[in-house]
Design an enzyme around this catalytic site. Structure first.
Site, PDB file in Angstrom:
ATOM      1  N   HIS A 196      -6.881  52.571  86.266  1.00  0.00           N
ATOM      2  CA  HIS A 196      -6.393  50.987  86.543  1.00  0.00           C
ATOM      3  C   HIS A 196      -5.539  50.709  87.657  1.00  0.00           C
ATOM      4  O   HIS A 196      -4.583  51.713  87.933  1.00  0.00           O
ATOM      5  CB  HIS A 196      -6.067  50.214  85.497  1.00  0.00           C
ATOM      6  CG  HIS A 196      -6.199  48.798  85.610  1.00  0.00           C
ATOM      7  ND1 HIS A 196      -5.355  47.956  86.129  1.00  0.00           N
ATOM      8  CD2 HIS A 196      -7.369  47.920  84.915  1.00  0.00           C
ATOM      9  CE1 HIS A 196      -5.645  46.601  86.216  1.00  0.00           C
ATOM     10  NE2 HIS A 196      -7.064  46.674  85.394  1.00  0.00           N
TER      11      HIS A 196
ATOM     12  N   ASP B 204     -12.443  48.501  79.436  1.00  0.00           N
ATOM     13  CA  ASP B 204     -13.873  48.885  79.283  1.00  0.00           C
ATOM     14  C   ASP B 204     -14.161  50.102  78.535  1.00  0.00           C
ATOM     15  O   ASP B 204     -15.165  50.243  77.856  1.00  0.00           O
ATOM     16  CB  ASP B 204     -14.457  49.167  80.437  1.00  0.00           C
ATOM     17  CG  ASP B 204     -14.387  47.735  81.564  1.00  0.00           C
ATOM     18  OD1 ASP B 204     -14.676  46.786  81.011  1.00  0.00           O
ATOM     19  OD2 ASP B 204     -13.864  47.995  82.607  1.00  0.00           O
TER      20      ASP B 204
END
Ligand code: ACO
Length: 427
Positions: free
Chosen positions: A305, A362
């Site tokens: 991320h 996710d």
């Protein structure tokens, strides 16, 4: 310290320091070019604050996420998607009256104009639902020209309610059209998530049986996706809004930005990756080695991320929910086991540790949605439904700012210098 001094070509420039309410620090370079001729260059905006905002706070090193000051863990445990949406848009928890009123507005706006239903006929049956979603959101705006120009508070409330309510109707209808099943009307007595599941899965002669734990899990997924400060799609919404575009057009642009596989499309890519590992009987260890060798550019989808460099708090919450939902649905197709093995190996491997790569939101959300029966090509649409409140709140911050400038980054040109035009017969 309220300024910092930058020395360029022997000359000092005093640049203001901006401090956020959580003591985040930034150097305000907005006047640097006027004063010195220099711009700052930051490919991918990894070290650039594009705005100040009062909506969402993230501390990527500590794994903190808060909407309007409320921790994501507390909202996940105690709130609903609609209460969270109201909070994100209006800046505080709603009173019972405010929440009831907003829920009634959502019910009022859940249907699509009949004219809009014909738009679906223009799409091929296998059209990507994200394309349909973006086009339909923009089209909804066409039916409300009064909401495309200046808005008072009540217009804004109506536009926000229309978007939040209709987006699930649009999404479910896109799915129904692609499967050749009749479009179902919402049931006013149902809650937001119940209605979505009903419009997705009920048949005229067979209502979808709702499991409260599944409704809760989907509510949770939407809450966890509701905002995430200046990510790719939210920045897109703000960019489009800064040019003066209306709420529907700005949000439709956000949907397109979210579509990409490095952003919202990652939840689908995760399940595809897990299915691929299962189908090819590739060992999880071998797959991780391929990722580390960057074979064919493959990545461990659902890992990494831009902001979280410790853990993604959303992923932690979803990991436990994935387990529960799979048990509840009596499903064990092995995907969660593969995911857990991948996470165990990667989290103990130097490649991932050194690069601070951890499971993101996710990594588990796709497994949960698959267990609920949401088709793969609708995963990113689910993300979009969840993110609508964040996009609306960010649009409003731009709209309400009387000093708002159009977003217009600079660049450093690296192309050809001036050259002569050569007539076509001489080339
Ligand atoms: N698998 C393997 N290697 C990775 C991964 C990954 N998932 N993510 C990053 N890396 C590596 C990069 O190859 C790079 O390696 P290098 O130093 O040897 O060149 C290093 O880690 C740094 O990566 P960047 O791409 O510079 O990190 P960035 O912050 O730009 O990208 C992103 C973040 C896009 C999320 C990236 O981690 C990624 O592609 N992850 C997979 C896709 C994904 O899950 N996206 C969802 C993000 S969350 C969201 O949008 C809701």
């Amino acid at each position: 310290m309220s300024t910092v001094t930058l020395t360029l070509d022997g000359k000092d420039y005093s640049l203001p320091i901006v401090r956020g309410t959580q003591n985040e620090l930034a150097i305000d370079v907005s006047k640097l070019r006027d004063q010195s001729g220099y711009i700052t260059l930051d490919d991918g905006f990894a070290n650039t604050g594009s705005c100040t905002s009062a909506i969402t706070y993230i501390d990527g090193d500590k794994g903190i996420l808060r909407y309007r000051g409320y921790s994501i863990e507390e909202l996940a445990e105690k709130s609903t998607f609609i209460e969270t949406a109201w909070t994100i848009i209006w800046g505080r928890l709603p009173t019972p009256t405010e929440l009831r009123r907003f829920s009634m507005l959502l019910t009022e706006h859940e249907l699509l104009h009949e004219g809009l239903r014909h738009h679906y006929d223009g799409f091929p049956p296998d059209a990507p639902p994200m394309a349909i979603l973006s086009a339909m959101i923009n089209s909804v705006g066409c039916y409300h020209p009064e909401l495309l120009t200046s808005m008072n508070d009540s217009d804004f409330e109506e536009a926000a309610a229309k978007l939040i309510s209709k987006v699930r109707t649009i999404a479910a209808a896109a799915y129904r059209m692609s499967t050749g099943r009749p479009i179902m009307y919402a049931i006013p007595e149902y809650g937001y998530v119940q209605n979505f599941l009903h419009m997705m899965f009920s048949l005229p002669n067979q209502p979808h049986v709702m499991d409260p734990d599944i409704v809760k899990a989907l509510n949770l997924i939407l809450i966890l996706h509701a905002d995430h400060e200046q990510n790719c799609s939210t920045s897109t919404v703000r960019m489009v809004a800064s040019g003066g575009a209306n709420l529907f057009a700005s949000v439709a642009a956000g949907v397109c930005a979210l579509w990409g596989h490095l952003h919202g499309g990652a939840n689908q890519a995760v399940v595809e990756m897990l299915e691929d590992i299962r189908k090819t009987h590739c060992s999880v260890k071998d797959f991780v080695e391929k990722v580390k060798r960057k074979e064919n550019g493959i990545k461990l989808m659902g890992f990494g991320h831009r902001v979280y460099k410790n853990f993604d708090p959303r992923s932690k919450i979803l990991r436990d929910v994935a387990q529960k939902v799979l048990q509840k649905q009596g499903q064990n197709d092995g995907l969660l086991n593969i995911a857990q093995e991948l996470a165990d190996i990667a989290l103990n491997d130097d490649y991932f540790i050194q690069r601070k790569l951890y499971p993101n939101v996710d990594f588990y959300s796709g497994i949960i949605m698959k267990a609920i029966g949401i088709p793969l090509n609708m995963f990113t649409v689910m993300f979009a439904i969840g993110r609508i409140p964040g996009w609306i709140a960010n649009w409003k911050e731009i709209y309400d700012n009387p000093k708002q400038k159009i977003y217009r980054p600079r660049q450093i040109y690296i192309g050809e210098s001036l050259r002569d035009y050569v007539p076509i017969d001489m080339r």
